[in-house]
Design an enzyme around this catalytic site. Sequence first.
Site, PDB file in Angstrom:
ATOM      1  N   GLY A  89       4.634   1.991 -11.020  1.00 48.54           N
ATOM      2  CA  GLY A  89       3.716   3.232 -10.790  1.00 48.54           C
ATOM      3  C   GLY A  89       3.689   3.987 -12.125  1.00 48.54           C
ATOM      4  CB  SER A 129       2.414  -1.422 -14.171  1.00 44.34           C
ATOM      5  OG  SER A 129       2.998  -0.253 -13.876  1.00 44.34           O
ATOM      6  N   GLY A 169       1.361  -2.521  -6.290  1.00 42.74           N
ATOM      7  CA  GLY A 169       1.187  -1.143  -5.569  1.00 42.74           C
ATOM      8  C   GLY A 169      -0.381  -0.453  -5.913  1.00 42.74           C
ATOM      9  N   GLY A 170      -0.372   0.069  -7.153  1.00 42.18           N
ATOM     10  CA  GLY A 170      -1.645   0.972  -7.308  1.00 42.18           C
ATOM     11  C   GLY A 170      -2.792   0.026  -7.488  1.00 42.18           C
ATOM     12  CD1 TRP A 225      -2.252  -1.428  -0.034  1.00 36.93           C
ATOM     13  CD2 TRP A 225      -3.268  -1.367   2.004  1.00 36.93           C
ATOM     14  NE1 TRP A 225      -3.681  -2.341   0.441  1.00 36.93           N
ATOM     15  CE2 TRP A 225      -3.837  -2.059   1.465  1.00 36.93           C
ATOM     16  CE3 TRP A 225      -3.219  -0.901   3.459  1.00 36.93           C
ATOM     17  CZ2 TRP A 225      -5.206  -2.992   2.309  1.00 36.93           C
ATOM     18  CZ3 TRP A 225      -4.053  -1.420   4.278  1.00 36.93           C
ATOM     19  CH2 TRP A 225      -5.181  -2.270   3.689  1.00 36.93           C
TER      20      TRP A 225
HETATM   21  P1  13P Z   1       2.883  -0.330  -8.907  1.00 36.02           P
HETATM   22  O1  13P Z   1       1.995  -1.718  -9.002  1.00 36.02           O
HETATM   23  O2  13P Z   1       1.844   0.809  -8.571  1.00 36.02           O
HETATM   24  O3  13P Z   1       3.558  -0.198 -10.132  1.00 36.02           O
HETATM   25  O4  13P Z   1       3.860  -0.585  -7.523  1.00 36.02           O
HETATM   26  C1  13P Z   1       4.680  -1.748  -7.743  1.00 36.02           C
HETATM   27  C2  13P Z   1       5.628  -1.775  -6.325  1.00 36.02           C
HETATM   28  O5  13P Z   1       6.440  -0.824  -6.227  1.00 36.02           O
HETATM   29  C3  13P Z   1       5.167  -2.821  -5.701  1.00 36.02           C
HETATM   30  O6  13P Z   1       6.178  -2.609  -4.338  1.00 36.02           O
END
Ligand code: 13P
Length: 259
Positions: free
Chosen positions: A178, A218, A239-240, A10
Amino acid sequence: MRKPIIAANWKMNIGPREAEDFINSFIGQPGKLDSITSQVDVVIAPPFVSIPAAVAALNSSSAVSIAAQNMSDQDSGAYTGEVSSMMLKELYVRYVILGHSERRTLYGETDAIINAKIKKACASNLKPIFCIGETLEEREGGKLESVLRTQITDGLVGVEEKDLKEIVIAYEPVWAIGTGVVASVDQAQEAHAFVRSVVADLYNQEAADKIRIQYGGSMKASNAAELLAQPDIDGGLVGGASLESQSFLDLIKAAVSAG
Ligand code: 13P
């Protein structure tokens, strides 16, 4: 056979109140999550302050394991702003993300610091999610393999094979984090196979065959299945797409479909 592991990172999002709502809606899907978690390990890494609320909302459910996003390599003392492994254990945390590229680039964490944290986590019975990955400049400069080999070798100095079994490696190409740009299936598989070969060089083939290697950058429900269908991709660090319970659940379902 390696059990896939999908982990939500998160980052600095989702405070205690929102964490409680997220977990309630996530585990409130009757029956669904139980059948999923027999096939995929599900982990959520909230910010430190949201961990107690997330654990309380889980209400002893074993469907989800909680991770921290970082920890100190020290046990206690004058380390302002730091959190120790024992404090995390007291909150029923089971995993800890170490060496995330944001920690490396924004907070100056070196391979040596990450190595000290990995050893402390292992000694405390916390399972490290050990992050590695190259920048775009490094990849385009032909340095992918040397960067990954150094990060893995230096991060695992002095880590015994019995502790390696508790470690998950997360391959996160920095240029895919990201950005919405996901590594192609071939790029990801190639890097994962290389990471596994480095583990085989450092330990042995059996240890390399057992270690789980997540992809991060991503990842979302629409691309998870094809990534996870690759022979050396054993999960995701997300992440997102983990910030909303339905989108994280959809991603986990895609992971199950790939298995
Ligand atoms: P995203 O999924 O937002 O690209 O982030 C990946 C991440 O850094 C997970 O630790």
